[in-house]
Motif scaffolding. Structure first.
Motif, PDB file in Angstrom:
ATOM      1  N   GLU A 192       0.981  -1.124  -0.148  1.00 31.03           N
ATOM      2  CA  GLU A 192      -0.107   0.098   0.128  1.00 31.03           C
ATOM      3  C   GLU A 192       0.829   1.344  -0.051  1.00 31.03           C
ATOM      4  OE1 GLU A 192      -2.800  -0.218   3.223  1.00 31.03           O
ATOM      5  OE2 GLU A 192      -3.688  -1.942   2.423  1.00 31.03           O
ATOM      6  N   ASP A 193       2.168   1.204   0.585  1.00 29.55           N
ATOM      7  CA  ASP A 193       3.074   2.305   0.415  1.00 29.55           C
ATOM      8  C   ASP A 193       3.780   2.328  -1.072  1.00 29.55           C
ATOM      9  OD1 ASP A 193       4.699   0.154   0.616  1.00 29.55           O
ATOM     10  OD2 ASP A 193       5.799   0.938   2.545  1.00 29.55           O
ATOM     11  N   GLY A 194       3.597   1.495  -1.662  1.00 26.25           N
ATOM     12  CA  GLY A 194       4.318   1.816  -3.291  1.00 26.25           C
ATOM     13  C   GLY A 194       5.381   0.766  -3.333  1.00 26.25           C
ATOM     14  N   THR A 195       5.715   0.036  -2.224  1.00 27.11           N
ATOM     15  CA  THR A 195       6.897  -0.856  -2.248  1.00 27.11           C
ATOM     16  C   THR A 195       6.662  -2.181  -3.157  1.00 27.11           C
ATOM     17  OG1 THR A 195       6.273  -1.812   0.010  1.00 27.11           O
ATOM     18  CG2 THR A 195       8.039  -0.020  -0.260  1.00 27.11           C
ATOM     19  N   GLU A 196       7.508  -2.538  -3.734  1.00 30.77           N
ATOM     20  CA  GLU A 196       7.168  -3.835  -4.636  1.00 30.77           C
ATOM     21  C   GLU A 196       8.120  -4.896  -4.370  1.00 30.77           C
ATOM     22  OE1 GLU A 196       7.161  -2.940  -8.710  1.00 30.77           O
ATOM     23  OE2 GLU A 196       5.216  -1.907  -8.544  1.00 30.77           O
ATOM     24  N   MET A 197       7.867  -6.316  -4.542  1.00 30.05           N
ATOM     25  CA  MET A 197       8.672  -7.256  -4.292  1.00 30.05           C
ATOM     26  C   MET A 197       8.409  -8.124  -5.416  1.00 30.05           C
ATOM     27  SD  MET A 197       9.554  -9.946  -1.411  1.00 30.05           S
ATOM     28  CE  MET A 197       8.155 -11.306  -1.596  1.00 30.05           C
ATOM     29  N   THR A 198       9.310  -8.664  -6.233  1.00 29.35           N
ATOM     30  CA  THR A 198       8.902  -9.720  -7.589  1.00 29.35           C
ATOM     31  C   THR A 198       9.819 -10.929  -7.175  1.00 29.35           C
ATOM     32  OG1 THR A 198       8.663  -7.825  -8.853  1.00 29.35           O
ATOM     33  CG2 THR A 198       9.324 -10.006  -9.921  1.00 29.35           C
ATOM     34  N   CYS A 199       9.146 -12.000  -7.498  1.00 31.71           N
ATOM     35  CA  CYS A 199       9.817 -13.342  -7.514  1.00 31.71           C
ATOM     36  C   CYS A 199       9.347 -14.201  -8.694  1.00 31.71           C
ATOM     37  CB  CYS A 199       9.428 -14.077  -6.218  1.00 31.71           C
ATOM     38  SG  CYS A 199       7.798 -14.397  -5.855  1.00 31.71           S
ATOM     39  N   LEU A 200      10.232 -15.003  -9.028  1.00 27.55           N
ATOM     40  CA  LEU A 200      10.091 -15.857 -10.249  1.00 27.55           C
ATOM     41  C   LEU A 200       9.438 -17.305  -9.596  1.00 27.55           C
ATOM     42  CD1 LEU A 200      10.311 -16.652 -13.128  1.00 27.55           C
ATOM     43  CD2 LEU A 200      12.791 -17.570 -12.668  1.00 27.55           C
ATOM     44  N   CYS A 201       8.291 -17.669 -10.108  1.00 27.50           N
ATOM     45  CA  CYS A 201       7.487 -18.795  -9.797  1.00 27.50           C
ATOM     46  C   CYS A 201       7.511 -19.868 -10.705  1.00 27.50           C
ATOM     47  CB  CYS A 201       6.223 -18.435  -9.102  1.00 27.50           C
ATOM     48  SG  CYS A 201       6.408 -17.424  -7.667  1.00 27.50           S
ATOM     49  N   GLU A 202       7.100 -21.263 -10.303  1.00 24.56           N
ATOM     50  CA  GLU A 202       6.686 -22.177 -11.152  1.00 24.56           C
ATOM     51  C   GLU A 202       5.320 -22.809 -10.967  1.00 24.56           C
ATOM     52  OE1 GLU A 202       9.758 -25.484 -12.351  1.00 24.56           O
ATOM     53  OE2 GLU A 202       8.617 -26.344 -10.537  1.00 24.56           O
ATOM     54  N   VAL A 203       4.785 -23.173 -11.814  1.00 28.41           N
ATOM     55  CA  VAL A 203       3.178 -23.512 -11.816  1.00 28.41           C
ATOM     56  C   VAL A 203       3.356 -24.942 -11.307  1.00 28.41           C
ATOM     57  CG1 VAL A 203       0.996 -23.884 -12.681  1.00 28.41           C
ATOM     58  CG2 VAL A 203       2.263 -22.012 -13.314  1.00 28.41           C
ATOM     59  N   ARG A 204       2.975 -25.284 -10.087  1.00 28.70           N
ATOM     60  CA  ARG A 204       2.734 -26.640  -9.666  1.00 28.70           C
ATOM     61  C   ARG A 204       1.550 -27.538  -9.837  1.00 28.70           C
ATOM     62  NH1 ARG A 204       6.924 -29.507  -8.246  1.00 28.70           N
ATOM     63  NH2 ARG A 204       6.066 -30.096  -6.219  1.00 28.70           N
ATOM     64  N   TYR A 205       0.356 -26.596  -9.855  1.00 28.31           N
ATOM     65  CA  TYR A 205      -0.778 -27.238  -9.817  1.00 28.31           C
ATOM     66  C   TYR A 205      -1.904 -26.327 -10.099  1.00 28.31           C
ATOM     67  CZ  TYR A 205      -2.073 -25.718  -4.951  1.00 28.31           C
ATOM     68  OH  TYR A 205      -2.059 -24.861  -3.928  1.00 28.31           O
ATOM     69  N   GLN A 206      -3.148 -26.761 -10.480  1.00 31.25           N
ATOM     70  CA  GLN A 206      -4.075 -25.830 -11.037  1.00 31.25           C
ATOM     71  C   GLN A 206      -5.275 -26.437 -10.278  1.00 31.25           C
ATOM     72  OE1 GLN A 206      -4.917 -24.352 -14.924  1.00 31.25           O
ATOM     73  NE2 GLN A 206      -3.218 -25.497 -15.913  1.00 31.25           N
ATOM     74  N   VAL A 207      -6.278 -25.527  -9.998  1.00 27.98           N
ATOM     75  CA  VAL A 207      -7.538 -25.655  -9.498  1.00 27.98           C
ATOM     76  C   VAL A 207      -8.666 -25.101  -9.845  1.00 27.98           C
ATOM     77  CG1 VAL A 207      -8.852 -25.625  -7.093  1.00 27.98           C
ATOM     78  CG2 VAL A 207      -6.431 -26.059  -7.284  1.00 27.98           C
ATOM     79  N   ALA A 208      -9.575 -25.767 -10.177  1.00 27.18           N
ATOM     80  CA  ALA A 208     -11.049 -25.219 -10.878  1.00 27.18           C
ATOM     81  C   ALA A 208     -11.985 -25.750  -9.692  1.00 27.18           C
ATOM     82  CB  ALA A 208     -11.161 -25.525 -12.193  1.00 27.18           C
ATOM     83  N   LEU A 209     -12.763 -24.926  -9.364  1.00 24.82           N
ATOM     84  CA  LEU A 209     -13.888 -25.239  -8.490  1.00 24.82           C
ATOM     85  C   LEU A 209     -15.205 -24.386  -8.763  1.00 24.82           C
ATOM     86  CD1 LEU A 209     -14.649 -26.412  -5.446  1.00 24.82           C
ATOM     87  CD2 LEU A 209     -13.981 -23.879  -4.746  1.00 24.82           C
ATOM     88  N   SER A 210     -16.203 -25.312  -8.930  1.00 27.21           N
ATOM     89  CA  SER A 210     -17.658 -24.893  -8.989  1.00 27.21           C
ATOM     90  C   SER A 210     -18.546 -25.292  -8.019  1.00 27.21           C
ATOM     91  CB  SER A 210     -18.255 -25.755 -10.436  1.00 27.21           C
ATOM     92  OG  SER A 210     -19.555 -25.228 -10.557  1.00 27.21           O
ATOM     93  N   TYR A 211     -19.233 -23.938  -7.352  1.00 24.83           N
ATOM     94  CA  TYR A 211     -20.022 -24.407  -6.200  1.00 24.83           C
ATOM     95  C   TYR A 211     -21.239 -23.584  -6.198  1.00 24.83           C
ATOM     96  CZ  TYR A 211     -17.749 -19.915  -5.513  1.00 24.83           C
ATOM     97  OH  TYR A 211     -17.404 -18.540  -5.464  1.00 24.83           O
TER      98      TYR A 211
END
Length: 120
Positions: free
Chosen positions: A63-82
């Motif tokens: 909220e104060d304008g600071t940023e942090m960036t990281c590199l990630c790898e997709v491990r799984y996906q979720v799709a939910l219908s409710y």
């Protein structure tokens, strides 16, 4: 009736807070909702699907304008219908991401700093 004991298998503490993040993929830039972040990764609610193993840059904006960036790898996906309380159908989609590296900015351009590799 016998009580069932459930054992927590997660080794790292989790920061269970909802926050906006920005995802940078080969397809472009999008927003997501980050949840349940730990030292190893996080879960992100997103409208876009991503391929397993895909590399994604995740930027956290404070909220104060600071940023942090990281590199990630997709491990799984979720799709939910409710079903919702009003009777309509609800949908949610998300991805589980493993943090691979962090970007650090000093006097030089952004550098990726690798974190310890953990095999699951």
């Amino acid at each position: 009736m016998a009580q069932v004991q459930v054992r927590e298998r997660r080794a790292h503490l989790r920061f269970d807070k909802v926050f906006t993040i920005y995802l940078s993929t080969q397809g472009g830039l999008s927003r997501g909702i980050g949840r349940n972040i730990s030292q190893q990764g996080l879960f992100v609610e997103t409208r876009e699907s991503m391929s397993l193993g895909e590399r994604v840059k995740v930027t956290f904006a404070g909220e104060d304008g600071t940023e942090m960036t990281c590199l990630c790898e997709v491990r799984y996906q979720v799709a939910l219908s409710y079903g919702r309380k009003d009777g309509r159908e609800g949908n949610s989609r998300g991805v589980g991401l493993r943090i691979v590296a962090y970007e650090v900015q000093e006097d030089a351009p952004l550098l990726l700093v690798a974190r310890e590799r953990v095999m699951h």
